[in-house]
Design a protein around this motif. Structure first.
Motif, PDB file in Angstrom:
ATOM      1  N   GLU A   1       0.836  -1.209   0.000  1.00 26.60           N
ATOM      2  CA  GLU A   1       0.000   0.000   0.000  1.00 26.60           C
ATOM      3  C   GLU A   1       0.873   1.264   0.000  1.00 26.60           C
ATOM      4  OE1 GLU A   1      -3.425   2.186   2.755  1.00 26.60           O
ATOM      5  OE2 GLU A   1      -2.417   0.389   3.515  1.00 26.60           O
ATOM      6  N   ILE A   2       1.918   1.267   0.811  1.00 30.97           N
ATOM      7  CA  ILE A   2       2.831   2.421   0.858  1.00 30.97           C
ATOM      8  C   ILE A   2       3.571   2.546  -0.470  1.00 30.97           C
ATOM      9  CG2 ILE A   2       4.893   3.353   1.976  1.00 30.97           C
ATOM     10  CD1 ILE A   2       3.068   3.388   4.218  1.00 30.97           C
ATOM     11  N   LYS A   3       4.065   1.428  -0.980  1.00 34.64           N
ATOM     12  CA  LYS A   3       4.769   1.433  -2.273  1.00 34.64           C
ATOM     13  C   LYS A   3       3.879   2.033  -3.351  1.00 34.64           C
ATOM     14  CE  LYS A   3       6.345  -1.694  -5.916  1.00 34.64           C
ATOM     15  NZ  LYS A   3       5.369  -1.411  -6.946  1.00 34.64           N
ATOM     16  N   ASP A   4       2.650   1.544  -3.448  1.00 34.06           N
ATOM     17  CA  ASP A   4       1.727   2.022  -4.482  1.00 34.06           C
ATOM     18  C   ASP A   4       1.451   3.520  -4.329  1.00 34.06           C
ATOM     19  OD1 ASP A   4       1.633  -0.580  -5.418  1.00 34.06           O
ATOM     20  OD2 ASP A   4      -0.342  -1.017  -4.552  1.00 34.06           O
ATOM     21  N   ALA A   5       1.270   3.973  -3.099  1.00 37.38           N
ATOM     22  CA  ALA A   5       0.996   5.395  -2.855  1.00 37.38           C
ATOM     23  C   ALA A   5       2.189   6.264  -3.245  1.00 37.38           C
ATOM     24  CB  ALA A   5       0.621   5.617  -1.397  1.00 37.38           C
ATOM     25  N   LEU A   6       3.409   5.807  -2.934  1.00 33.52           N
ATOM     26  CA  LEU A   6       4.607   6.563  -3.307  1.00 33.52           C
ATOM     27  C   LEU A   6       4.755   6.631  -4.826  1.00 33.52           C
ATOM     28  CD1 LEU A   6       7.103   5.249  -0.608  1.00 33.52           C
ATOM     29  CD2 LEU A   6       6.255   7.606  -0.844  1.00 33.52           C
ATOM     30  N   GLU A   7       4.487   5.524  -5.494  1.00 37.24           N
ATOM     31  CA  GLU A   7       4.565   5.518  -6.962  1.00 37.24           C
ATOM     32  C   GLU A   7       3.476   6.398  -7.560  1.00 37.24           C
ATOM     33  OE1 GLU A   7       6.684   1.240  -7.872  1.00 37.24           O
ATOM     34  OE2 GLU A   7       4.497   1.284  -7.845  1.00 37.24           O
ATOM     35  N   HIS A   8       2.273   6.344  -6.995  1.00 39.26           N
ATOM     36  CA  HIS A   8       1.163   7.148  -7.504  1.00 39.26           C
ATOM     37  C   HIS A   8       1.454   8.642  -7.382  1.00 39.26           C
ATOM     38  CE1 HIS A   8      -2.859   9.085  -7.417  1.00 39.26           C
ATOM     39  NE2 HIS A   8      -3.085   8.235  -8.406  1.00 39.26           N
ATOM     40  N   MET A   9       2.093   9.050  -6.285  1.00 39.61           N
ATOM     41  CA  MET A   9       2.408  10.472  -6.102  1.00 39.61           C
ATOM     42  C   MET A   9       3.622  10.898  -6.926  1.00 39.61           C
ATOM     43  SD  MET A   9       4.424  11.036  -2.415  1.00 39.61           S
ATOM     44  CE  MET A   9       3.098  11.951  -1.818  1.00 39.61           C
ATOM     45  N   GLY A  10       4.344   9.921  -7.506  1.00 33.81           N
ATOM     46  CA  GLY A  10       5.522  10.249  -8.305  1.00 33.81           C
ATOM     47  C   GLY A  10       6.728  10.633  -7.469  1.00 33.81           C
ATOM     48  N   ALA A  11       6.838  10.071  -6.271  1.00 31.80           N
ATOM     49  CA  ALA A  11       7.958  10.388  -5.375  1.00 31.80           C
ATOM     50  C   ALA A  11       9.279  10.013  -6.041  1.00 31.80           C
ATOM     51  CB  ALA A  11       7.798   9.630  -4.052  1.00 31.80           C
ATOM     52  N   THR A  12      10.193  10.960  -6.061  1.00 30.15           N
ATOM     53  CA  THR A  12      11.495  10.717  -6.678  1.00 30.15           C
ATOM     54  C   THR A  12      12.462  10.119  -5.653  1.00 30.15           C
ATOM     55  OG1 THR A  12      12.238  12.963  -6.159  1.00 30.15           O
ATOM     56  CG2 THR A  12      11.222  12.593  -8.332  1.00 30.15           C
ATOM     57  N   GLY A  13      13.375   9.286  -6.145  1.00 35.41           N
ATOM     58  CA  GLY A  13      14.422   8.714  -5.305  1.00 35.41           C
ATOM     59  C   GLY A  13      14.105   7.354  -4.712  1.00 35.41           C
ATOM     60  N   THR A  14      12.916   6.833  -4.972  1.00 35.10           N
ATOM     61  CA  THR A  14      12.531   5.551  -4.371  1.00 35.10           C
ATOM     62  C   THR A  14      12.881   4.385  -5.291  1.00 35.10           C
ATOM     63  OG1 THR A  14      10.307   5.721  -5.304  1.00 35.10           O
ATOM     64  CG2 THR A  14      10.620   6.557  -3.062  1.00 35.10           C
ATOM     65  N   ARG A  15      13.280   3.287  -4.662  1.00 34.95           N
ATOM     66  CA  ARG A  15      13.529   2.030  -5.374  1.00 34.95           C
ATOM     67  C   ARG A  15      12.973   0.926  -4.497  1.00 34.95           C
ATOM     68  NH1 ARG A  15      17.988  -1.373  -4.899  1.00 34.95           N
ATOM     69  NH2 ARG A  15      19.081   0.254  -3.742  1.00 34.95           N
ATOM     70  N   PHE A  16      12.283  -0.036  -5.091  1.00 27.60           N
ATOM     71  CA  PHE A  16      11.609  -1.081  -4.335  1.00 27.60           C
ATOM     72  C   PHE A  16      12.079  -2.454  -4.784  1.00 27.60           C
ATOM     73  CE2 PHE A  16       8.736   2.533  -4.657  1.00 27.60           C
ATOM     74  CZ  PHE A  16       8.405   2.740  -3.330  1.00 27.60           C
ATOM     75  N   GLU A  17      12.180  -3.351  -3.809  1.00 26.22           N
ATOM     76  CA  GLU A  17      12.489  -4.759  -4.094  1.00 26.22           C
ATOM     77  C   GLU A  17      11.581  -5.597  -3.215  1.00 26.22           C
ATOM     78  OE1 GLU A  17      16.048  -7.927  -3.191  1.00 26.22           O
ATOM     79  OE2 GLU A  17      16.614  -5.853  -3.597  1.00 26.22           O
ATOM     80  N   GLU A  18      10.798  -6.457  -3.831  1.00 33.30           N
ATOM     81  CA  GLU A  18       9.862  -7.261  -3.040  1.00 33.30           C
ATOM     82  C   GLU A  18      10.614  -8.229  -2.128  1.00 33.30           C
ATOM     83  OE1 GLU A  18       5.538  -9.421  -3.406  1.00 33.30           O
ATOM     84  OE2 GLU A  18       6.604  -8.918  -5.241  1.00 33.30           O
ATOM     85  N   VAL A  19      10.100  -8.338  -0.913  1.00 28.88           N
ATOM     86  CA  VAL A  19      10.676  -9.263   0.060  1.00 28.88           C
ATOM     87  C   VAL A  19       9.625 -10.294   0.470  1.00 28.88           C
ATOM     88  CG1 VAL A  19      12.456  -7.715   0.894  1.00 28.88           C
ATOM     89  CG2 VAL A  19      10.218  -7.703   2.011  1.00 28.88           C
TER      90      VAL A  19
END
Length: 187
Positions: A169-187
Motif C-alpha cells: 500500500e505504501i509502495k503504491d501510494a509513493l509511486e502514484h504520487m511520483g515520489a522521486t528517489g525511491t527504489r523497491f524490491e519485493e521481500v
C-alpha cells in the motif's frame, strides 16, 4: 488479497542527483545514524542538520550517510497518514533547501525473516567475533514471513535492521504520487 512487502531504498541511479551526508548536531558533530535505524522511537532534543555531500537534483526520498531515510514533507505526510503507528518523523534542515525534510524512523522491529526462503549466513566462532556468534552475518535474497508482520506497514527486521520494509500500500501510494528517489524490491 495477498499482502506484499518491499525494501524501500534510495534510487542511486537517478541522473544528476544529490547525495546527503550524515546528520550533524548544533555543534557540527556527526550524529550516529544507526540510532535512527534500530526499529524504535528516538529521543532527540535538538534540530539536526544534514550536509549535502554531492550537489545535484533534490529528491523526495534519500538515504543520507549509510542508509538513513530522509523524506520531503510530502512523502513524510504520506507515511504519517498511512502508517501513523509505525513511523516517527523528525524535522531536519537539509543544507541549501528551503523545503521541509524529515528523518523517517521506523518504530517497529519485527522478527520476520524467513530463514528457509532467504540466503542467510550466520556468524560462527571461526569469524573471530564471539559476541556475534549465531547472529546474521549476511542476508541475501531476503524474504519475510508475512504471517509475523501483523498490521505493520513500515518496519525493520529484527536481526537485520539495514533494510527499511514497507507495505505494498505504501509502495503504491509513493509511486502514484511520483515520489522521486525511491527504489523497491519485493521481500
Amino acid at each position: 488479497m495477498r499482502q506484499r512487502f518491499f525494501k524501500l531504498a534510495d534510487d542511486v541511479y537517478v541522473p544528476h542527483r544529490w547525495h546527503l551526508n550524515t546528520p550533524t548536531d548544533n555543534q557540527g558533530q556527526k550524529v550516529d545514524a544507526a540510532v535512527f535505524m534500530r526499529g524504535a522511537p528516538v529521543q532527540i532534543q535538538e534540530r539536526l542538520r544534514i550536509p549535502v555531500e554531492i550537489m545535484g537534483k533534490a529528491l523526495d526520498f534519500t538515504q543520507a550517510g549509510i542508509g538513513l531515510p530522509v523524506a520531503h514533507v510530502r512523502v513524510a505526510s504520506l507515511f504519517a497518514e498511512l502508517a501513523p503507528d509505525d513511523v516517527q518523523l523528525i524535522p531536519v534542515d537539509v543544507e541549501g533547501q528551503a523545503d521541509q525534510y524529515l528523518i523517517l524512523v521506523a518504530v517497529r522491529l519485527i522478527r520476520c525473516i524467513d530463514e528457509k526462503a532467504s540466503r542467510i549466513r550466520l556468524w560462527t566462532h571461526e569469524d573471530g567475533a564471539p559476541h556475534m556468534v549465531g547472529r546474521y552475518a549476511s542476508v541475501r535474497d531476503m524474504r519475510i514471513d508475512k504471517a509475523r508482520v501483523g498490521r505493520a506497514k513500515v518496519f525493520r527486521c529484527d536481526g537485520w535492521i539495514g533494510p527499511l520494509i514497507v507495505s505494498g500500500e505504501i509502495k503504491d501510494a509513493l509511486e502514484h504520487m511520483g515520489a522521486t528517489g525511491t527504489r523497491f524490491e519485493e521481500v
